[in-house]
Design an enzyme around this catalytic site. Structure first.
Site, PDB file in Angstrom:
ATOM      1  N   CYS A  78       0.842  -1.206   0.000  1.00 20.22           N
ATOM      2  CA  CYS A  78       0.000   0.000   0.000  1.00 20.22           C
ATOM      3  C   CYS A  78       0.875   1.252   0.000  1.00 20.22           C
ATOM      4  O   CYS A  78       1.363   1.673   1.053  1.00 20.22           O
ATOM      5  CB  CYS A  78      -0.928  -0.004   1.221  1.00 20.22           C
ATOM      6  SG  CYS A  78      -2.005   1.452   1.303  1.00 20.22           S
TER       7      CYS A  78
ATOM      8  N   CYS B 248      -0.367   4.144   2.353  1.00 20.25           N
ATOM      9  CA  CYS B 248      -0.176   3.929   3.797  1.00 20.25           C
ATOM     10  C   CYS B 248       1.295   4.020   4.184  1.00 20.25           C
ATOM     11  O   CYS B 248       1.657   4.704   5.145  1.00 20.25           O
ATOM     12  CB  CYS B 248      -0.715   2.556   4.200  1.00 20.25           C
ATOM     13  SG  CYS B 248      -2.461   2.306   3.850  1.00 20.25           S
ATOM     14  N   ASP B 249       2.138   3.303   3.468  1.00 25.68           N
ATOM     15  CA  ASP B 249       3.514   3.094   3.902  1.00 25.68           C
ATOM     16  C   ASP B 249       4.523   4.038   3.255  1.00 25.68           C
ATOM     17  O   ASP B 249       5.663   4.130   3.707  1.00 25.68           O
ATOM     18  CB  ASP B 249       3.926   1.644   3.628  1.00 25.68           C
ATOM     19  CG  ASP B 249       3.049   0.658   4.386  1.00 25.68           C
ATOM     20  OD1 ASP B 249       2.548   1.035   5.459  1.00 25.68           O
ATOM     21  OD2 ASP B 249       2.858  -0.468   3.905  1.00 25.68           O
TER      22      ASP B 249
END
Length: 518
Positions: A346, A349-350
């Site tokens: 992701c 997200c990361d």
């Protein structure tokens, strides 16, 4: 920091719902982030006479951080950092809930959380751009509020970079429990409770076994499942949804710009709208339930039985399978070993955890190219690897990609291994033109090579294609009469949200037609 006037106006409406006094205790230092936190708390304090803020003197607390308490009760809810971005909602919800705003949780679950014994110190490392992190933060905050044995601290990884580095955190959300890593990834309240309370399976199984039989039971709560539920319920037949996670893969999709009539939205927003639409009807939504096996009836007098992982069995006259798909893995050495330690799926997200670093994106389709474009604005450098001689992404995305100065594209490249020690340090790949193996030093690998259908549990009962997809006819019916399927899990081409919704409605109509004829 100054909040936008529109946000202030909205917050004033929410603040009027506070019933109990709230005391926010903050711990500051000399940093800009600390000053930003104090400014935010000061603005919120001015919005309601029920809120007071004070400076904490205990030097053992992280700074900048603050607690959201009642004057006579320490809730255990702590925010370490400045909860803006996606976490602003978590902050406002914490204030409202501590202030007496009713929790939107079933009474049985509230009582279960209150009765959990033991001592639980949760810490969740997040990034403010992570759209999955708030679900974890909000769930653990609720648990802290309900049970004095549970505490929770949200930690912004960007503010506490030393902690992130020391704990080798390379994926968010990452949850620690009593100083040991507990889980990586999105979790909802029921999932967390089930993981720490051994009574959960038996409690849930007993409740599900007592349900009445369904006319149509839908397995999967993504766009196809939601569409099936609405169309089935509108026919006036008893409808249920069993979903491991309502919303499915859409919850992990940030930007959606091809959903006709909606110019732009985000996955979590669309899922919320889907859930609200489904719940407008008498649909029994059984979330956080994993299907294990279908028991096919031996005659027309019997019904289908859906067995769940917790041992419960549900009965229905028809089934609609819409279990969707999951990220396809590379299957090379190092991928599993370094998942969450440099290997990620992701980028939204990361990505912020790789600020200034060199990362790779594997995959030249739309997902891969979009990921590379997004990451290029955060990380130091992106190298995109594509197995084929050409990228498969839309031309407009390719044009944008090639315009970026900190992106390289390597075509005809076969990933052979992801290397590292305690985290990713390099990637080994083969040039398919020359058969030469090469190695590239980097610190992160984002894998974007498509999806694999969630049909492992069906292979003994339903006819699948060579790719593991459920074969369906033009009515959405599978090889088993009375069992229908829709969405990314089927052989229907073009895995798109709008197509899944159409197929879901078709499967529901097919199931209804089956019911009235049989």
């Amino acid at each position: 920091m100054a909040l936008d006037q529109n946000i202030k106006n909205q917050l004033s409406t929410y603040m009027a719902k506070i019933e109990n006094p709230i005391e926010i205790v903050y711990f500051e230092n000399e940093s800009d982030k600390s000053a930003e936190m104090v400014d935010l708390l000061t603005e919120v304090d001015a919005m309601s006479s029920m809120i007071s803020i004070k400076k904490g003197e205990d030097s053992t607390h992280r700074s900048p951080s603050f607690q959201v308490n009642q004057p006579d009760y320490v809730t255990g809810i702590v925010f370490a950092g400045v909860p803006m971005g996606h976490e602003f909602t978590s902050f406002i919800l914490a204030i409202l809930q501590v202030g007496g705003y009713p929790l939107k949780i079933e009474k049985d679950l509230i009582e279960q959380i209150k009765s959990i014994s033991g001592s639980y110190k949760f810490e969740t490392y997040i990034s403010l751009s992570c759209h999955n992190c708030p679900d974890v933060v909000q769930a653990l905050n609720v648990m802290s509020l309900l049970n004095p044995n549970i505490t929770h601290t949200m930690i912004d990884g960007d503010v506490y970079q030393d902690e992130v580095k020391n704990k080798k955190i390379m994926s968010v959300p990452t949850i620690f429990l009593n100083n040991e890593e507990f889980y990586q990834g999105r979790m909802e309240l029921e999932e967390i409770v089930a993981k720490i309370d051994s009574r959960s399976d038996s409690i849930e199984s007993e409740k599900l076994n007592n349900k009445e039989d369904f006319d149509v039971l839908i397995v999967g709560g993504g766009p196809a499942g939601a569409s099936s539920a609405v169309y089935s319920a509108r026919k006036g037949i008893k409808t249920g949804i069993v979903a491991e996670r309502f919303g499915g893969q859409v919850m992990d999709t940030l930007g959606i710009e091809n959903f006709i009539s909606v110019k732009a939205t985000e996955g979590p927003k669309l899922v919320k709208a889907l859930e609200e639409h489904v719940l407008d009807y008498e649909v029994d939504v059984m979330n956080h339930q994993r299907a294990k096996k279908i028991h096919i009836p031996k005659n027309k007098e019997e019904k289908f039985q859906l067995e769940l992982e917790n041992g419960a069995k549900l009965k229905s006259k028809t089934l609609i399978l819409s279990t969707g798909a999951r990220w396809r893995e590379l299957g090379v050495p190092g991928e599993t070993e370094f998942k969450g330690k440099g290997v990620a799926y992701c980028p939204h997200c990361d990505g912020p955890l790789f600020k200034g670093k060199h990362v790779a994106v594997i995959g030249g389709g739309n997902s891969g190219v979009e990921a590379a474009i997004d990451l290029a604005g955060i990380v130091g450098h992106v190298t995109l690897f594509e197995f084929m001689p050409d990228l498969k992404a839309d031309q407009v995305l390719q044009d944008r990609l090639y315009s970026l100065k900190n992106v390289d594209v390597i075509l005809n490249a076969q990933t052979k291994e992801i290397l590292g020690d305690t985290k990713v340090t390099a990637i080994k790949y083969m040039d398919r033109d020359t058969q030469e193996e090469k190695e590239l030093a980097l610190e992160g690998v984002f894998i974007q090579i498509g999806l694999i259908p969630n049909t492992d549990w069906l292979k003994d009962d339903i006819k699948l294609s060579q790719y593991g997809e459920i074969e369906v006819n033009d009515h959405g019916e599978t090889s088993v009469p009375g069992v229908f399927a829709a969405g990314d899990v089927t052989t229907v081409p073009y895995k798109q949200i709008i197509i899944a919704m159409g197929e879901g409605s078709k499967a529901a109509l097919g199931a209804f037609d089956y019911l009235i004829r049989n």
